[in-house]
Design a protein around this motif. Structure first.
Motif, PDB file in Angstrom:
ATOM      1  N   PHE A 292      47.170  48.120  33.816  1.00  0.00           N
ATOM      2  CA  PHE A 292      45.756  47.748  33.844  1.00  0.00           C
ATOM      3  C   PHE A 292      45.503  46.650  34.878  1.00  0.00           C
ATOM      4  O   PHE A 292      44.507  46.672  35.600  1.00  0.00           O
ATOM      5  CB  PHE A 292      45.313  47.278  32.459  1.00  0.00           C
ATOM      6  CG  PHE A 292      43.833  47.127  32.322  1.00  0.00           C
ATOM      7  CD1 PHE A 292      43.019  48.246  32.220  1.00  0.00           C
ATOM      8  CD2 PHE A 292      43.236  45.873  32.316  1.00  0.00           C
ATOM      9  CE1 PHE A 292      41.645  48.124  32.100  1.00  0.00           C
ATOM     10  CE2 PHE A 292      41.859  45.740  32.206  1.00  0.00           C
ATOM     11  CZ  PHE A 292      41.066  46.861  32.094  1.00  0.00           C
ATOM     12  N   MET A 293      46.439  45.716  34.944  1.00  0.00           N
ATOM     13  CA  MET A 293      46.308  44.635  35.924  1.00  0.00           C
ATOM     14  C   MET A 293      46.295  45.208  37.346  1.00  0.00           C
ATOM     15  O   MET A 293      45.471  44.822  38.182  1.00  0.00           O
ATOM     16  CB  MET A 293      47.478  43.664  35.752  1.00  0.00           C
ATOM     17  CG  MET A 293      47.585  42.586  36.804  1.00  0.00           C
ATOM     18  SD  MET A 293      49.127  41.656  36.624  1.00  0.00           S
ATOM     19  CE  MET A 293      50.291  42.812  37.323  1.00  0.00           C
ATOM     20  N   HIS A 308      43.673  38.602  33.888  1.00  0.00           N
ATOM     21  CA  HIS A 308      44.350  39.491  32.946  1.00  0.00           C
ATOM     22  C   HIS A 308      45.809  39.088  32.754  1.00  0.00           C
ATOM     23  O   HIS A 308      46.312  39.071  31.630  1.00  0.00           O
ATOM     24  CB  HIS A 308      44.266  40.942  33.413  1.00  0.00           C
ATOM     25  CG  HIS A 308      44.761  41.913  32.378  1.00  0.00           C
ATOM     26  ND1 HIS A 308      43.962  42.351  31.342  1.00  0.00           N
ATOM     27  CD2 HIS A 308      45.969  42.482  32.179  1.00  0.00           C
ATOM     28  CE1 HIS A 308      44.664  43.157  30.561  1.00  0.00           C
ATOM     29  NE2 HIS A 308      45.891  43.260  31.049  1.00  0.00           N
ATOM     30  N   LEU A 309      46.470  38.776  33.853  1.00  0.00           N
ATOM     31  CA  LEU A 309      47.894  38.459  33.695  1.00  0.00           C
ATOM     32  C   LEU A 309      48.098  37.164  32.912  1.00  0.00           C
ATOM     33  O   LEU A 309      49.065  37.023  32.154  1.00  0.00           O
ATOM     34  CB  LEU A 309      48.630  38.456  35.045  1.00  0.00           C
ATOM     35  CG  LEU A 309      48.407  37.384  36.105  1.00  0.00           C
ATOM     36  CD1 LEU A 309      49.273  36.161  35.826  1.00  0.00           C
ATOM     37  CD2 LEU A 309      48.752  37.947  37.468  1.00  0.00           C
ATOM     38  N   VAL A 418      34.511  33.042  30.287  1.00  0.00           N
ATOM     39  CA  VAL A 418      34.724  31.656  30.713  1.00  0.00           C
ATOM     40  C   VAL A 418      35.961  31.585  31.609  1.00  0.00           C
ATOM     41  O   VAL A 418      35.922  31.038  32.723  1.00  0.00           O
ATOM     42  CB  VAL A 418      34.893  30.723  29.489  1.00  0.00           C
ATOM     43  CG1 VAL A 418      35.423  29.365  29.913  1.00  0.00           C
ATOM     44  CG2 VAL A 418      33.568  30.587  28.762  1.00  0.00           C
ATOM     45  N   LEU A 419      37.026  32.195  31.138  1.00  0.00           N
ATOM     46  CA  LEU A 419      38.259  32.138  31.927  1.00  0.00           C
ATOM     47  C   LEU A 419      38.107  32.915  33.235  1.00  0.00           C
ATOM     48  O   LEU A 419      38.507  32.464  34.303  1.00  0.00           O
ATOM     49  CB  LEU A 419      39.444  32.680  31.128  1.00  0.00           C
ATOM     50  CG  LEU A 419      40.738  32.380  31.859  1.00  0.00           C
ATOM     51  CD1 LEU A 419      41.330  31.063  31.398  1.00  0.00           C
ATOM     52  CD2 LEU A 419      41.758  33.490  31.733  1.00  0.00           C
ATOM     53  N   PHE A 420      37.473  34.087  33.134  1.00  0.00           N
ATOM     54  CA  PHE A 420      37.316  34.914  34.321  1.00  0.00           C
ATOM     55  C   PHE A 420      36.502  34.178  35.396  1.00  0.00           C
ATOM     56  O   PHE A 420      36.871  34.141  36.566  1.00  0.00           O
ATOM     57  CB  PHE A 420      36.628  36.237  33.962  1.00  0.00           C
ATOM     58  CG  PHE A 420      36.233  37.038  35.163  1.00  0.00           C
ATOM     59  CD1 PHE A 420      37.179  37.760  35.872  1.00  0.00           C
ATOM     60  CD2 PHE A 420      34.903  37.037  35.625  1.00  0.00           C
ATOM     61  CE1 PHE A 420      36.825  38.476  37.006  1.00  0.00           C
ATOM     62  CE2 PHE A 420      34.551  37.748  36.751  1.00  0.00           C
ATOM     63  CZ  PHE A 420      35.510  38.468  37.442  1.00  0.00           C
ATOM     64  N   ASN A 421      35.407  33.576  34.968  1.00  0.00           N
ATOM     65  CA  ASN A 421      34.569  32.871  35.950  1.00  0.00           C
ATOM     66  C   ASN A 421      35.312  31.680  36.545  1.00  0.00           C
ATOM     67  O   ASN A 421      35.166  31.370  37.730  1.00  0.00           O
ATOM     68  CB  ASN A 421      33.255  32.428  35.302  1.00  0.00           C
ATOM     69  CG  ASN A 421      32.388  33.632  34.963  1.00  0.00           C
ATOM     70  OD1 ASN A 421      32.475  34.670  35.639  1.00  0.00           O
ATOM     71  ND2 ASN A 421      31.601  33.527  33.903  1.00  0.00           N
TER      72      ASN A 421
ATOM     73  N   PHE B 393      40.918  43.927  24.800  1.00  0.00           N
ATOM     74  CA  PHE B 393      41.272  43.136  23.618  1.00  0.00           C
ATOM     75  C   PHE B 393      42.170  41.972  24.011  1.00  0.00           C
ATOM     76  O   PHE B 393      41.970  40.831  23.594  1.00  0.00           O
ATOM     77  CB  PHE B 393      41.970  44.009  22.576  1.00  0.00           C
ATOM     78  CG  PHE B 393      42.660  43.202  21.515  1.00  0.00           C
ATOM     79  CD1 PHE B 393      41.923  42.507  20.566  1.00  0.00           C
ATOM     80  CD2 PHE B 393      44.049  43.104  21.478  1.00  0.00           C
ATOM     81  CE1 PHE B 393      42.557  41.739  19.595  1.00  0.00           C
ATOM     82  CE2 PHE B 393      44.689  42.339  20.514  1.00  0.00           C
ATOM     83  CZ  PHE B 393      43.942  41.648  19.575  1.00  0.00           C
ATOM     84  N   VAL B 394      43.177  42.273  24.807  1.00  0.00           N
ATOM     85  CA  VAL B 394      44.102  41.239  25.248  1.00  0.00           C
ATOM     86  C   VAL B 394      43.346  40.137  25.995  1.00  0.00           C
ATOM     87  O   VAL B 394      43.628  38.950  25.840  1.00  0.00           O
ATOM     88  CB  VAL B 394      45.186  41.875  26.149  1.00  0.00           C
ATOM     89  CG1 VAL B 394      45.886  40.826  26.983  1.00  0.00           C
ATOM     90  CG2 VAL B 394      46.188  42.625  25.301  1.00  0.00           C
ATOM     91  N   GLU B 395      42.343  40.544  26.774  1.00  0.00           N
ATOM     92  CA  GLU B 395      41.590  39.554  27.535  1.00  0.00           C
ATOM     93  C   GLU B 395      40.710  38.703  26.629  1.00  0.00           C
ATOM     94  O   GLU B 395      40.529  37.507  26.844  1.00  0.00           O
ATOM     95  CB  GLU B 395      40.742  40.267  28.601  1.00  0.00           C
ATOM     96  CG  GLU B 395      41.627  41.007  29.602  1.00  0.00           C
ATOM     97  CD  GLU B 395      40.848  41.713  30.708  1.00  0.00           C
ATOM     98  OE1 GLU B 395      39.648  41.977  30.514  1.00  0.00           O
ATOM     99  OE2 GLU B 395      41.456  42.002  31.748  1.00  0.00           O
ATOM    100  N   GLY B 396      40.180  39.336  25.589  1.00  0.00           N
ATOM    101  CA  GLY B 396      39.303  38.591  24.687  1.00  0.00           C
ATOM    102  C   GLY B 396      40.077  37.696  23.735  1.00  0.00           C
ATOM    103  O   GLY B 396      39.600  36.639  23.323  1.00  0.00           O
TER     104      GLY B 396
END
Lengths: 492, 809
Positions: A292-293, A308-309, A418-421, B393-396
């Motif tokens: 997925f990454m 994601h990682l 939050v983390l993504f941004n 899910f893993v991301e959330g």
């Protein structure tokens, strides 16, 4: 004083204690490094202070982010192992390796020189292989280490070749130089380099068909596995992100990356479903998550891949470290299916809302037919699944279910956003880390594959095929030489 | 069916006689891995097992050397043992000889092609025997292992030449008969035994599953040893591997030497123990006790009992931890009961724990809490396993996992205390449920349930018997105002082997429910009046109360809410005193733990209980070396270092030696099973133990691999037996059973139990009688009811001798 309290006299123990003192020292150092990294991350993010480092080093957003997460995970593994590995004969070696691994990974994201990058890549791999073979008296562990080493050498070879051709064509040895001068490089060479980089990433991240080394690596002590699944395998994503301008030069290459990633994502989850051992399941799950990454990279969302990682690393490290809790008395159960049209409708509405919230929170609102849509489709399917699952929990009051669902979805999406941004902002200074591409046939195929896989899995269509079951079970198998059939060999 | 096929079952059964059963980890049973060899002498069995499996039979030279240099092996005893086995060596040279023998020993051979047979069989077994780990379980497995495999084999690219199920024999019997055709019967048995023992983890697991009448997986995925052999033989045939066993290993030359060392160590320990018991200061006048506390015979009870007795006028007793209640216990909200009694006892009653009426309010909250927890866990699982949802899910959820990881690693206590707080509010099932022993009463003998062989509840007659057994076996005469039955359970986290620390007498389950049953029985006026008819008087104001000893933290919880009124003050005092004793016991046990991090015993024990990174939460029964069957007066105030099982017994109240016979046939055999398990897992932690926890990989919800796959590991993990990889904590010694009774009395009891006599005769454990008719002299049992006096001098307590500093170069 009783006879049982006699250990103080034994020479072995004092030697073991010395080794553990060394381990404690390493642990302190790693946490200090984490503190420094977290500080630098904060100052870089706020713009208060951005360290400038001399060539051949670099300190950019990616360096800051990876330093923080790697030292955090490594700190956890160091602290955990002080108790977990305390009885190990070679605990000193173990700490040397995990500490060395940490330093090498930090170097990998902080060098700006193709040769140093390749050397760090190789060194990191060799240390990881030796952690797989940590128990030296165990032939299967040594075989597993050997197997991993072969994959890692192949990945280093591919990487080195890619770096060599680009460095040669751009006549520069710094990574930043290579990336800045890409437009002077012939298209064929860039294509070749990108293909080699993808190959290196696939090998390192254990994507299909290169997943066997990972499925054979459970001879590593648990904390080393945590470091591997939460840290090491991410190198593929970091590589693609670091060299984003190279791999994103051609839409065909990007589409290929996306397809390769999506395939592993679906396959990995399928491997997980047929496996019966805890660490093997986690291995299948890692293949999927790395897929997925890489898919996110292929879609042009390099910062999403980095997010994601990180999040996957936290998740997977936790699951490895808690694997002892996974033995519980089970009883045969028939799958439960409680769904009504009303619940399904509610779920669909929630799913649509989830997609919208996700788009808004992560800044994907501009309506355009590009790869953003694909990520939104995945989030919609996920929200749909979460909604169906929560609403179907018949042992909870319906009011509880209805109240919990939106809260759950909002918390999860916000935590991610939050983390993504944050990561996006951090990676702003890297070239081409946010490059959604236009939709191709490949993307449509991927969207379709996810949707079909979801429906098929929910309806249980796959369970009708014995051939598929056996094929998956065999794909999930470790290499024959790494299997302990004669228990006596464990301690030869 | 041909004659050959009819014979198959018999041949397989005979071949399986030496195969040890393997229990699932969630109901861990410490059994003797060589139980199939108990009809032979101990040393002979070890030799045979070494030749067949390549297992280490004796403690290694490092362990022996350490024991010797620390004076745990007495020099004089060692010399006499070396003489006995005609070894003309000084101890120092003997070690060198052992070292040499170790380095010269040949490894075990694996027949050609058999590795693939092993690996493929294990691969298919792991799918078939899965107990709920895989989301998609093996197709056709309800048809039995061989049939399921037959249907799927053609899809397995690793199996050559099978295009469909018709290419394989139609039944497992047929397949086995085909393979064995042409061999004589003895050879057939040898071949089958070799194949059963090639993957003795899996085959032992199959054996156990088929012996357990209540295993819910038997219908879901049936499997027989014949199935297992059929698959193996077919695979061997297709892979062109020979099914004949490779040559057995040669006898070890160092055997006499190792025997001498083992016996010297055992003798030295025995002398020390008997000396300690003889030298005890019994000048203290007996006073009337305020309370009796009955603990499990478990070695971990020894420390806490000693500390409780120091806190006040308390008598403590040792009794089998299932308290004589042979029940199939069903916890509340779980429709899957387990046998809460030792594996050598058949459960007779099905007892369900139900909510006590007075606790309705708390129960409602608890039910909501449980529903929420269950729903959350299932939700997480559903998200993790979904083919699409797993990624977002893993991301959330990643952040939350990261936070939990940091908390559990850096401050293990925080989560636990929070969890404890929650439990305070929502209640603990042990505190508001009660085993319903009267369940069968109303339905006029109609004891219908799903378990054909056991009845519902415990009928009055059986209750009276259970109560009377307690009187007889412990030799009770007078009872104080309070009697507590204290079962035990461990408390650990992230531990696949948690049930190995629970009550062995309850088959790896907590002992609290059994204690509750016995307390309720004895509080019952009907039972009391029936007991009175049989000559057992219980004072009217005596109350019985149940409790549970947390062996990890040494906390003792008394379920005083359930006790009848009348002795509230005494109970309150008792609760305070056990709390105080707990501190002392935890402090004492702290000193034996490896790598402590906390300054006081209680804090250390709690940290170990809830630290997810801890591989040695407690020592379990490690160290066990003796089983003393005697009145408490004989052992009272003696520091037995938590190494001794203690069973209360008073020969004077057992004129016919019936109680003694029951103790030898039951508890003694259980202690021997446990002791042998610890012995073997220590001397060879890969063949008999399950290796280091750090590289284990749980499989099928019931077992562990080492590493990737293969055979399942059996037995205790290394961390349960060793401080470090190189230093044992458990001393691998055979158990010494010490009985205080006249010799004739013991002989009478032995005459009534062949199994236990065989164990003594064959040297699986030792027996010593301390004869009150002969001035408490001690006699060591020899094969065939012979006795040798062992001279034990009572010694004045002296200053501990300086350890000899022996060097060995």
């Amino acid at each position: 004083m009783s006879d049982r309290q006699r250990s103080e006299r034994s020479p072995e123990l004092s030697k073991g204690t010395r080794r553990l003192d060394l381990a404690t020292a390493f642990t302190y150092v790693v946490w200090i490094m984490f503190t420094v990294s977290a500080f630098l991350l904060a100052t870089t993010f706020t713009g208060v202070y951005h360290p400038s480092v001399p060539a051949p080093f670099t300190f950019d957003g990616l360096t800051a982010v990876i330093w923080a997460i790697v030292t955090f995970l490594s700190g956890i593994v160091h602290s955990y192992s002080l108790r977990y590995m305390k009885s190990d004969r070679n605990v000193g070696d173990f700490y040397l390796k995990i500490f060395g691994f940490t330093l090498i990974v930090m170097a990998l994201v902080a060098v700006d020189h193709v040769a140093l990058f390749a050397i760090a890549w190789l060194a990191m791999s060799l240390v990881m292989a030796s952690l797989i073979g940590h128990v030296r008296s165990w032939p299967q562990a040594l075989e597993a280490a050997k197997l991993a080493r072969i994959y890692f050498l192949a990945s280093t070879a591919a990487l080195t070749a890619a770096l060599a051709v680009t460095a040669w064509s751009t006549e520069t040895t710094s990574i930043s130089g290579v990336l800045a001068n890409l437009d002077t490089v012939p298209r064929d060479v860039v294509f070749l380099a990108s293909a080699l980089l993808v190959l290196a990433a696939m090998l390192q991240s254990a994507l299909f068909p290169f997943h066997t080394w990972l499925m054979s690596s459970m001879t590593a002590p648990t904390p080393a596995s945590a470091l591997m699944h939460a840290g090491f395998v991410n190198a593929g994503g970091i590589l693609l992100t670091r060299f984003a301008p190279v791999v994103s030069a051609e839409i065909a290459v990007m589409s290929l990356i996306a397809v390769v990633g999506a395939f592993s994502a679906i396959l990995g989850q399928a491997l997980m479903s047929v496996q019966t051992d805890v660490k093997g399941k986690l291995g299948g799950s890692t293949v999927a998550q790395m897929g997925f990454m890489v898919l996110q990279c292929g879609l042009g969302f390099f910062s999403a891949a980095i997010a994601h990682l990180i999040l996957h690393g936290l998740y997977k490290a936790y699951l490895f470290l808690s694997n002892g809790a996974a033995v519980e008395r089970g009883k045969p159960m028939k799958p439960r299916k409680t769904s009504t049209p009303i619940l399904l409708a509610t779920s669909l509405v929630t799913a649509a809302a989830g997609g919208v919230v996700f788009a808004v929170l992560t800044g994907k609102t501009t309506l355009a037919f590009d790869t953003r849509l694909l990520l939104i489709v995945v989030v919609v399917l996920t929200t749909l699944h979460a909604a169906r699952d929560v609403l179907g929990r018949s042992n909870l009051y319906m009011s509880v279910r209805l109240a919990t669902l939106p809260v759950l979805v909002m918390i999860a999406l916000t935590a991610y956003a939050v983390l993504f941004n944050f990561i996006s902002t951090m990676l702003d200074d890297l070239p081409a880390t946010y490059a959604p591409t236009e939709l191709t046939v490949a993307h449509l195929a991927i969207a379709l594959a996810f949707t079909v896989a979801y429906v098929a899995a929910e309806a249980g269509w796959h369970t009708r095929s014995k051939r598929l079951y056996v094929a998956l079970a065999n794909q999930a198998q470790p290499h024959p030489k790494t299997v302990l059939t004669d228990r006596g060999e464990y301690d030869d | 069916m041909t004659d050959g096929e009819k014979n198959v079952d018999e041949v397989v059964e005979e071949a399986a006689e030496t195969l040890a059963s393997v229990w699932p980890l969630h109901s861990f049973v410490a059994a003797n891995p060589l139980s199939g060899y108990e009809d032979r002498g101990f040393h002979e069995a070890l030799e045979l097992s070494h030749r067949r499996h390549g297992a280490e039979p004796y403690p290694d030279v490092d362990t022996l050397e350490r024991a010797w240099s620390q004076d745990n092996i007495d020099d004089d005893v060692l010399r006499s043992k070396l003489d006995k086995y005609d070894v003309e060596l000084e101890p120092e040279d003997a070690f060198q000889r052992l070292e040499q023998a170790r380095s010269e020993r040949p490894g075990k051979e694996v027949g050609s092609g058999n590795r693939d047979v092993d690996r493929l069989t294990a691969k298919w077994l792991s799918m078939h025997l899965d107990e709920g780990q895989a989301g998609w379980s093996m197709p056709c497995r309800d048809e039995g292992f061989y049939q399921a495999w037959r249907h799927l084999a053609s899809y397995d690219g690793e199996i050559p030449e099978v295009d469909g199920s018709d290419d394989l024999p139609g039944s497992a019997e047929e397949a086995v008969a085909d393979a064995l055709d042409g061999y004589g019967r003895e050879r057939q048995i040898e071949i089958c035994r070799h194949h059963l023992e090639s993957l003795s983890g899996w085959s032992g697991y199959i054996r156990r599953r088929n012996q357990d009448p209540h295993d819910p997986w038997k219908e879901e995925a049936p499997v027989t040893l014949t199935d297992y052999l059929a698959v193996r033989f077919e695979l061997a045939d297709l892979l062109e591997a020979s099914i004949e066993p490779p040559a057995e290993l040669k006898e070890t030359e160092s055997q006499p030497l190792q025997r001498a060392f083992l016996e010297a160590w055992e003798d030295s320990y025995r002398r020390q123990l008997l000396q300690k018991l003889k030298s005890r200061d019994d000048a203290e006048e007996e006073t009337d006790a305020d309370a009796k506390l009955v603990f499990c015979i478990d070695t971990r009870s020894e420390v806490i009992r000693r500390k409780i007795e120091q806190e006040g006028a308390y008598d403590t007793h040792g009794y089998a931890g299932f308290f004589g209640v042979p029940m199939l216990h069903e916890p509340r909200g779980d429709d899957h009961p387990y046998a809460a009694c030792p594996p050598i006892v058949e459960p007779e009653h099905h007892v369900e724990s139900k909510i006590r009426l007075a606790e309705r309010q708390k129960v409602r909250l608890n039910r909501h809490y449980n529903a929420a927890i269950t729903a959350s866990r299932k939700h997480l699982k559903s998200m993790k396993n979904n083919v699409v949802a797993a990624f977002p899910f893993v991301e959330g959820a990643g952040t939350a996992y990261g936070a939990a990881m940091a908390v559990r690693t850096m401050t293990p206590g925080l989560l636990h205390r929070a969890y404890d707080r929650v439990k305070d509010v929502v209640g603990r099932p042990a505190e508001f449920t009660q085993p319903d022993i009267r369940a069968g009463e109303d339905s006029e003998g109609e004891r219908g349930n799903d378990f054909q062989d056991v009845g519902e509840g415990i009928p009055l007659e059986a209750r009276v018997e259970i109560a009377e057994d307690a009187f007889l076996l412990m030799g009770w005469k007078e009872l104080p105002p309070v009697v507590a039955f204290v079962g035990h359970a461990s408390e650990t986290t992230n531990n696949a082997f948690d049930s190995s620390l629970d009550c062995g007498a309850c088959a790896g389950q907590p002992g609290g429910p059994n204690a509750k049953v016995l307390a309720e029985i004895l509080n019952d006026v009907k039972v009391r009046s029936r007991l009175r008819e049989r000559g057992h008087e219980i004072p009217e104001d005596t109350v019985f109360v149940a409790g549970q000893h947390n062996t990890t933290t040494d906390e003792v919880t008394l379920y005083t809410d359930e006790a009848p009124p009348g002795q509230d003050e005494l109970l309150k005092q008792l609760e305070d005193d056990v709390d105080a004793a707990r501190e002392l016991a935890a402090e004492e046990r702290r000193s034996s733990l490896h790598r402590v991090t906390e300054d006081d015993g209680a804090a250390e024990s709690e940290r170990r209980a809830f630290d997810w990174a801890e591989t040695q939460p407690e020592w379990g029964l490690a160290g066990n070396a003796a089983f003393v069957v005697a009145p408490r007066d004989y052992t009272r105030d003696v520091d037995l270092e938590g190494r001794v099982f203690l069973h209360s017994y008073d020969w004077e109240s057992d004129p016919e030696a019936e109680a003694l016979e029951a103790i030898l046939a039951g508890p003694a055999v259980v202690t021997q099973m446990i002791n042998n398990h610890y012995y073997f897992a220590t001397v060879d932690d890969s063949v008999y133990g399950s290796g280091s926890k750090t590289t284990q990989n749980p499989v099928g919800n019931a077992m562990v691999y080492q590493g990737n796959a293969g055979d399942i590991m059996t037995g205790l993990p290394r961390e349960s037996l060793r401080k470090t990889d190189d230093e044992t904590y458990h001393d691998p010694l055979r158990l010494t059973t010490v009985v205080k009774a006249p010799r004739s009395h013991l002989e009478e009891a032995l005459g009534g139990s062949d199994r236990v006599k065989q164990l003594f005769d064959n040297g699986w454990m030792h027996l010593v009688v301390v004869d009150p008719d002969q001035d408490d002299d001690a006699f060591l049992y020899q094969k065939g009811m012979n006795w040798v006096e062992t001279h034990v001098e009572a010694t004045e307590p002296e200053v501990e001798p300086e350890p000899r500093s022996k060097t060995l170069d």
